[in-house]
Design a protein around this motif. Structure first.
Motif, PDB file in Angstrom:
ATOM      1  N   THR A 149      -6.360   7.541  -0.611  1.00  0.00           N
ATOM      2  CA  THR A 149      -6.483   6.561   0.468  1.00  0.00           C
ATOM      3  C   THR A 149      -6.023   5.199  -0.023  1.00  0.00           C
ATOM      4  O   THR A 149      -5.999   4.929  -1.222  1.00  0.00           O
ATOM      5  CB  THR A 149      -7.949   6.445   0.960  1.00  0.00           C
ATOM      6  N   ALA A 150      -5.666   4.360   0.919  1.00  0.00           N
ATOM      7  CA  ALA A 150      -5.271   2.980   0.623  1.00  0.00           C
ATOM      8  C   ALA A 150      -5.674   2.115   1.804  1.00  0.00           C
ATOM      9  O   ALA A 150      -5.284   2.381   2.938  1.00  0.00           O
ATOM     10  CB  ALA A 150      -3.772   2.883   0.382  1.00  0.00           C
ATOM     11  N   GLU A 151      -6.480   1.101   1.536  1.00  0.00           N
ATOM     12  CA  GLU A 151      -6.916   0.165   2.566  1.00  0.00           C
ATOM     13  C   GLU A 151      -6.408  -1.221   2.204  1.00  0.00           C
ATOM     14  O   GLU A 151      -6.486  -1.636   1.045  1.00  0.00           O
ATOM     15  CB  GLU A 151      -8.448   0.147   2.631  1.00  0.00           C
TER      16      GLU A 151
ATOM     17  N   ALA B 218      -8.551  -0.686  -7.129  1.00  0.00           N
ATOM     18  CA  ALA B 218      -8.372  -1.904  -6.345  1.00  0.00           C
ATOM     19  C   ALA B 218      -7.394  -2.796  -7.093  1.00  0.00           C
ATOM     20  O   ALA B 218      -7.428  -2.875  -8.318  1.00  0.00           O
ATOM     21  CB  ALA B 218      -9.700  -2.627  -6.149  1.00  0.00           C
TER      22      ALA B 218
ATOM     23  N   GLU C 264      -8.304  13.662  -2.287  1.00  0.00           N
ATOM     24  CA  GLU C 264      -7.956  12.577  -1.361  1.00  0.00           C
ATOM     25  C   GLU C 264      -7.150  11.469  -2.036  1.00  0.00           C
ATOM     26  O   GLU C 264      -7.249  11.246  -3.235  1.00  0.00           O
ATOM     27  CB  GLU C 264      -9.215  11.987  -0.722  1.00  0.00           C
TER      28      GLU C 264
ATOM     29  N   ARG D 215       0.578   4.027  -2.876  1.00  0.00           N
ATOM     30  CA  ARG D 215       0.292   5.434  -2.532  1.00  0.00           C
ATOM     31  C   ARG D 215       1.346   6.361  -3.130  1.00  0.00           C
ATOM     32  O   ARG D 215       1.018   7.420  -3.657  1.00  0.00           O
ATOM     33  CB  ARG D 215       0.237   5.627  -1.017  1.00  0.00           C
TER      34      ARG D 215
ATOM     35  N   PHE E 163     -11.838   5.452  -7.932  1.00  0.00           N
ATOM     36  CA  PHE E 163     -11.638   4.266  -7.093  1.00  0.00           C
ATOM     37  C   PHE E 163     -10.635   3.345  -7.775  1.00  0.00           C
ATOM     38  O   PHE E 163     -10.595   3.250  -9.001  1.00  0.00           O
ATOM     39  CB  PHE E 163     -12.965   3.527  -6.906  1.00  0.00           C
TER      40      PHE E 163
ATOM     41  N   ALA F  79       0.828  -1.200   0.000  1.00  0.00           N
ATOM     42  CA  ALA F  79       0.000   0.000   0.000  1.00  0.00           C
ATOM     43  C   ALA F  79       0.870   1.260   0.000  1.00  0.00           C
ATOM     44  O   ALA F  79       0.542   2.241  -0.670  1.00  0.00           O
ATOM     45  CB  ALA F  79      -0.942   0.002   1.202  1.00  0.00           C
TER      46      ALA F  79
ATOM     47  N   VAL G   5      -5.293  -4.153  -2.018  1.00  0.00           N
ATOM     48  CA  VAL G   5      -5.104  -2.746  -1.677  1.00  0.00           C
ATOM     49  C   VAL G   5      -6.113  -1.986  -2.516  1.00  0.00           C
ATOM     50  O   VAL G   5      -6.125  -2.110  -3.737  1.00  0.00           O
ATOM     51  CB  VAL G   5      -3.672  -2.254  -1.982  1.00  0.00           C
ATOM     52  N   SER G   6      -6.982  -1.247  -1.859  1.00  0.00           N
ATOM     53  CA  SER G   6      -7.977  -0.470  -2.592  1.00  0.00           C
ATOM     54  C   SER G   6      -8.178   0.870  -1.896  1.00  0.00           C
ATOM     55  O   SER G   6      -7.844   1.033  -0.733  1.00  0.00           O
ATOM     56  CB  SER G   6      -9.300  -1.232  -2.686  1.00  0.00           C
ATOM     57  N   GLY G   7      -8.685   1.812  -2.654  1.00  0.00           N
ATOM     58  CA  GLY G   7      -8.911   3.132  -2.086  1.00  0.00           C
ATOM     59  C   GLY G   7      -9.364   4.118  -3.142  1.00  0.00           C
ATOM     60  O   GLY G   7      -9.828   3.738  -4.215  1.00  0.00           O
ATOM     61  N   ARG G   8      -9.187   5.388  -2.830  1.00  0.00           N
ATOM     62  CA  ARG G   8      -9.599   6.462  -3.737  1.00  0.00           C
ATOM     63  C   ARG G   8      -8.391   7.321  -4.072  1.00  0.00           C
ATOM     64  O   ARG G   8      -7.526   7.547  -3.226  1.00  0.00           O
ATOM     65  CB  ARG G   8     -10.678   7.318  -3.078  1.00  0.00           C
TER      66      ARG G   8
END
Length: 197
Positions: free
Chosen positions: A173-175, A155, A171, A109, A153, A105, A163-166
């Motif tokens: 983000t990474a989840e 993923a 913004e 990022r 978005f 991630a 690893v997914s996010g916006r």
């Protein structure tokens, strides 16, 4: 005539049972009583966005359940709520896989931050999908990794974790999470199914 058919049918039935026998033990093999070790019938998934060094896993957080969320009381829910929402479940990640996912991630990022620095956000602050896909491709993440990009978005399955996010003008983000049990059809293993079963 029925007396002629009976021996013929018996022979055909015996041949059919012999040909279609379903046993797992082969002639000449010794049966040890232990279950055989399962093997993959498919190659392991390719990896991408792998850090040179993975940080040591941390175990300070509570143990997640199968959805990746800490165990909680069900609360006031209708009957069969869990069954009807099982399609949203994520595979759990071991501490080692989570640490590897967090390292991935960080790389993702950093690459997506370059997209933001170049500017050129379009409507609603989203960057063109092709630019986000190109950034992920620079890390070796392509279609074989379940890359999905759309409307800000993203993923990707790194081969170890999702690893997914916006990524938008406002913004980034990474989840890190496990693959979905029933992902969105056609969108890769890391996109939550918007429908149901």
């Amino acid at each position: 005539m029925s007396s002629r058919r009976s021996p013929l049918l018996a022979v055909l039935a015996a041949v059919a049972m012999t040909v279609t026998a379903c046993g797992s033990q082969r002639a000449g093999e010794e049966h040890t009583g232990a279950a055989p070790t399962p093997t993959r019938s498919y190659p392991p998934p390719p990896k991408c966005a792998q850090a040179a060094e993975t940080p040591a896993p941390t175990s300070a957080s509570p143990s997640p359940d199968a959805t990746g969320q800490p165990d909680e009381e069900p609360g006031d829910q209708p009957p069969n709520y869990a069954d009807n929402h099982a399609y949203r479940m994520q595979a759990s990640l071991s501490p080692e896989r989570e640490a590897s996912g967090l390292a991935s991630a960080g790389l993702i990022r950093k690459e997506l931050e370059k997209v933001r620095e170049e500017g050129g956000a379009g409507e609603y602050g989203a960057y063109p999908d092709a630019r986000v896909e190109a950034a992920l491709q620079r890390l070796g993440c392509g279609p074989e990794h379940g890359v999905f990009v759309g409307n800000g978005f993203y993923a990707v399955y790194t081969g170890i974790a999702c690893v997914s996010g916006r990524v938008t003008k406002d913004e980034l983000t990474a989840e890190v999470h496990g693959v979905y049990v029933e992902p969105q059809p056609g969108a890769g293993p890391c996109v939550e199914n918007r429908g149901g079963h």
